[in-house]
Motif scaffolding. Structure first.
Motif, mmCIF file in Angstrom:
data_model
loop_
_atom_site.group_PDB
_atom_site.id
_atom_site.type_symbol
_atom_site.label_atom_id
_atom_site.label_comp_id
_atom_site.label_asym_id
_atom_site.label_seq_id
_atom_site.Cartn_x
_atom_site.Cartn_y
_atom_site.Cartn_z
ATOM 1 N N GLN A 174 0.831 -1.205 0.000
ATOM 2 C CA GLN A 174 0.000 0.000 0.000
ATOM 3 C C GLN A 174 0.865 1.253 0.000
ATOM 4 O O GLN A 174 0.597 2.213 -0.742
ATOM 5 N N ALA A 175 1.933 1.242 0.799
ATOM 6 C CA ALA A 175 2.840 2.401 0.830
ATOM 7 C C ALA A 175 3.526 2.582 -0.522
ATOM 8 O O ALA A 175 3.667 3.703 -1.020
ATOM 9 N N HIS A 176 3.935 1.474 -1.122
ATOM 10 C CA HIS A 176 4.582 1.539 -2.433
ATOM 11 C C HIS A 176 3.585 1.981 -3.503
ATOM 12 O O HIS A 176 3.935 2.737 -4.425
ATOM 13 N N ARG A 177 2.347 1.531 -3.385
ATOM 14 C CA ARG A 177 1.310 1.906 -4.351
ATOM 15 C C ARG A 177 1.130 3.415 -4.394
ATOM 16 O O ARG A 177 1.066 4.021 -5.468
ATOM 17 N N GLU A 178 1.042 4.010 -3.235
ATOM 18 C CA GLU A 178 0.861 5.459 -3.171
ATOM 19 C C GLU A 178 2.055 6.184 -3.776
ATOM 20 O O GLU A 178 1.892 7.190 -4.481
ATOM 21 N N ALA A 179 3.260 5.667 -3.519
ATOM 22 C CA ALA A 179 4.459 6.294 -4.071
ATOM 23 C C ALA A 179 4.479 6.192 -5.597
ATOM 24 O O ALA A 179 4.887 7.133 -6.287
ATOM 25 N N LEU A 180 4.022 5.058 -6.134
ATOM 26 C CA LEU A 180 3.981 4.884 -7.590
ATOM 27 C C LEU A 180 2.977 5.829 -8.233
ATOM 28 O O LEU A 180 3.241 6.422 -9.283
ATOM 29 N N PRO A 222 9.862 4.515 -7.885
ATOM 30 C CA PRO A 222 10.182 4.081 -6.520
ATOM 31 C C PRO A 222 10.322 2.564 -6.440
ATOM 32 O O PRO A 222 9.531 1.826 -7.038
ATOM 33 N N SER A 223 11.327 2.097 -5.735
ATOM 34 C CA SER A 223 11.566 0.662 -5.581
ATOM 35 C C SER A 223 10.766 0.107 -4.411
ATOM 36 O O SER A 223 10.729 0.718 -3.331
ATOM 37 N N ILE A 224 10.144 -1.039 -4.625
ATOM 38 C CA ILE A 224 9.399 -1.691 -3.557
ATOM 39 C C ILE A 224 10.300 -1.997 -2.363
ATOM 40 O O ILE A 224 9.868 -1.969 -1.208
ATOM 41 N N LEU A 225 11.577 -2.232 -2.630
ATOM 42 C CA LEU A 225 12.504 -2.582 -1.545
ATOM 43 C C LEU A 225 12.663 -1.445 -0.543
ATOM 44 O O LEU A 225 13.009 -1.675 0.617
ATOM 45 N N ASP A 226 12.410 -0.206 -0.986
ATOM 46 C CA ASP A 226 12.506 0.950 -0.084
ATOM 47 C C ASP A 226 11.263 1.106 0.776
ATOM 48 O O ASP A 226 11.251 1.948 1.696
ATOM 49 N N TYR A 227 10.226 0.333 0.495
ATOM 50 C CA TYR A 227 8.965 0.475 1.224
ATOM 51 C C TYR A 227 8.608 -0.780 2.025
ATOM 52 O O TYR A 227 7.515 -0.863 2.584
ATOM 53 N N LEU A 228 9.512 -1.733 2.079
ATOM 54 C CA LEU A 228 9.250 -2.937 2.869
ATOM 55 C C LEU A 228 9.257 -2.609 4.355
ATOM 56 O O LEU A 228 10.176 -1.945 4.847
#
Length: 425
Positions: A174-180, A222-228
């Motif tokens: 969800q955090a990564h989704r918003e960043a994308l 944005p990389s998903i790895l930064d939002y894990l």
């Protein structure tokens, strides 16, 4: 009127089908050592199964499914992939109640997708897949990856690369989704129609777009790895540590998202680097799907799996020039001289086959010389010659086609003699 094979399908003829059978044996034997059991599901399912669980934003559901309405006005679809059907069966048959968990399954069968046919890619293709349902232990992720790598190695492939990524849990996604969304939204009009529709529905799928892969925003996404979150990061680190312990080389690719909506945490692909394999290098794909079972009405049972196309595997084997030592030689060819001897070989042939001896006889009423030529064509190890005189004397001539040695033996000892000689070869 001539009727040709439908576009995007193929006939697998004798001479080629043996390669398929060998690969199937390799894969099933390895699954057996890992304690995976075979499951067989219907070739068609209710369309809703794939719409809800594969994902309405995927190319599979939007563009590639073979869907039809039956006489009961029900919408059915030829299965485009295997996981949804296996999970449906897992839930419907209450396999989550099995005391042996996780439930470890494999499948092998035809799938159907309406896409542009090209080398190694067909509209009807055969997919081999594995699903392990009921465990959230990172070790089962490593086991699934180890299993498929073992299959490829046993098939003789050397130029392969395992690529892994983590898609995180729901909170991380969800955090990564918003960043994308924030990243792509200002310039989304520069992307294809598919990407524009994905922005709000599933922005992660934009990263999987083939048309816009060279767009500048793709490189800076944005990389998903930064939002894990901590749990997802620790989980992914565990998977990596297990792969290292198993001596399985891998590369981390934060842009790897896979093409299906149900994935979370571990996602992976196996690529071929063989020269001449083609522009599309993916051999196998898979990942973890922790919410799929509950989404289908079952308990909260996490799962992970993979699938690969048998056609793609065969193409990779050919690209690497892998040579297989096959033994297609016939054990014994029966040559008959005279009508009575020919009639007798019908039962004699049957008796040999009952003992597991691969045997054949002439069905074209050919002369003796032509029968010997037929035996040569099928590479018979032995030729047994029966004439009417030999039949009356209860004898038969047995010739070793490798050494040229011949001997006359009692007719009723042909089977036992052949078994001993074949065992000695």
């Amino acid at each position: 009127m001539s009727v040709n094979i439908p576009r995007g399908t193929q006939d697998i003829l004798p001479g080629t089908v043996e390669k398929w059978q060998r690969l199937e044996r390799i894969a099933t034997d390895i699954c057996r050592t890992y304690q995976y059991k075979e499951i067989r599901t219907p070739i068609f399912e209710h369309t809703e199964l794939f719409q809800r669980n594969v994902g309405n934003t995927t190319d599979i559901v939007q563009k590639e499914m073979y869907t039809f309405t039956d006489r009961g006005d029900r919408s059915l679809t030829l299965r485009p992939e295997g996981t949804a059907a296996v999970v449906r069966s897992f839930v419907e048959n209450k396999m989550y109640g099995d005391p042996n968990q996780p439930v470890k399954l494999y499948y092998n069968g035809p799938m159907f997708r309406y896409e542009r046919p090209q080398s190694g890619r067909y509209r009807q293709f055969v997919q081999f897949g594995v699903e392990a349902i009921g465990s959230e232990d990172p070790a089962i992720d490593a086991e699934v990856l180890s299993l498929v790598m073992d299959i490829y190695r046993a098939a003789g492939l050397k130029k392969i690369e395992l690529v892994v990524n983590s898609l995180g849990d729901q909170e991380s996604r969800q955090a990564h989704r918003e960043a994308l969304i924030n990243h792509f939204e200002p310039q989304i009009g520069e992307f294809c129609e598919d990407c524009q529709s994905r922005l709000e529905k599933n922005p992660l799928r934009i990263l999987d777009c083939k048309k816009d892969r060279e767009h500048e925003l793709m490189k800076t996404a944005p990389s998903i790895l930064d939002y894990l979150n901590d749990y997802s990061r620790t989980y992914f680190e565990k998977v990596q540590s297990y792969l290292t312990a198993l001596d399985i080389p891998f590369t981390i690719d934060p842009t790897l998202v896979r093409g299906l909506d149900y994935y979370n945490h571990t996602a992976f692909e196996i690529m071929s680097s063989a020269e001449g394999f083609g522009a599309i290098t993916t051999l196998c794909g898979g990942g973890r799907y922790n919410g799929l079972v509950s989404q289908m009405g079952g308990p909260d049972a996490p799962g992970i799996g993979f699938a690969f196309s048998m056609e793609r595997l065969l193409a990779a084997i050919e690209a690497e020039g892998v040579e297989w030592q096959t033994d297609d030689r016939l054990d014994c060819y029966l040559v008959s001289v005279g009508e009575k001897a020919k009639d007798y070989t019908v039962k004699l042939l049957h008796d040999l086959r009952l003992e597991g001896i691969e045997a054949e006889r002439d069905y074209q009423n050919r002369k003796v010389k032509a029968q010997f030529k037929a035996a040569d064509r099928v590479q018979a190890r032995f030729v047994a010659v029966l004439g009417e005189d030999e039949l009356e004397q209860n004898k038969i001539n047995l010739k070793d086609m490798e050494t040229g040695e011949q001997e006359e033996i009692p007719l009723d000892e042909l089977t036992s003699t052949l078994l001993k000689k074949l065992e000695a070869k």
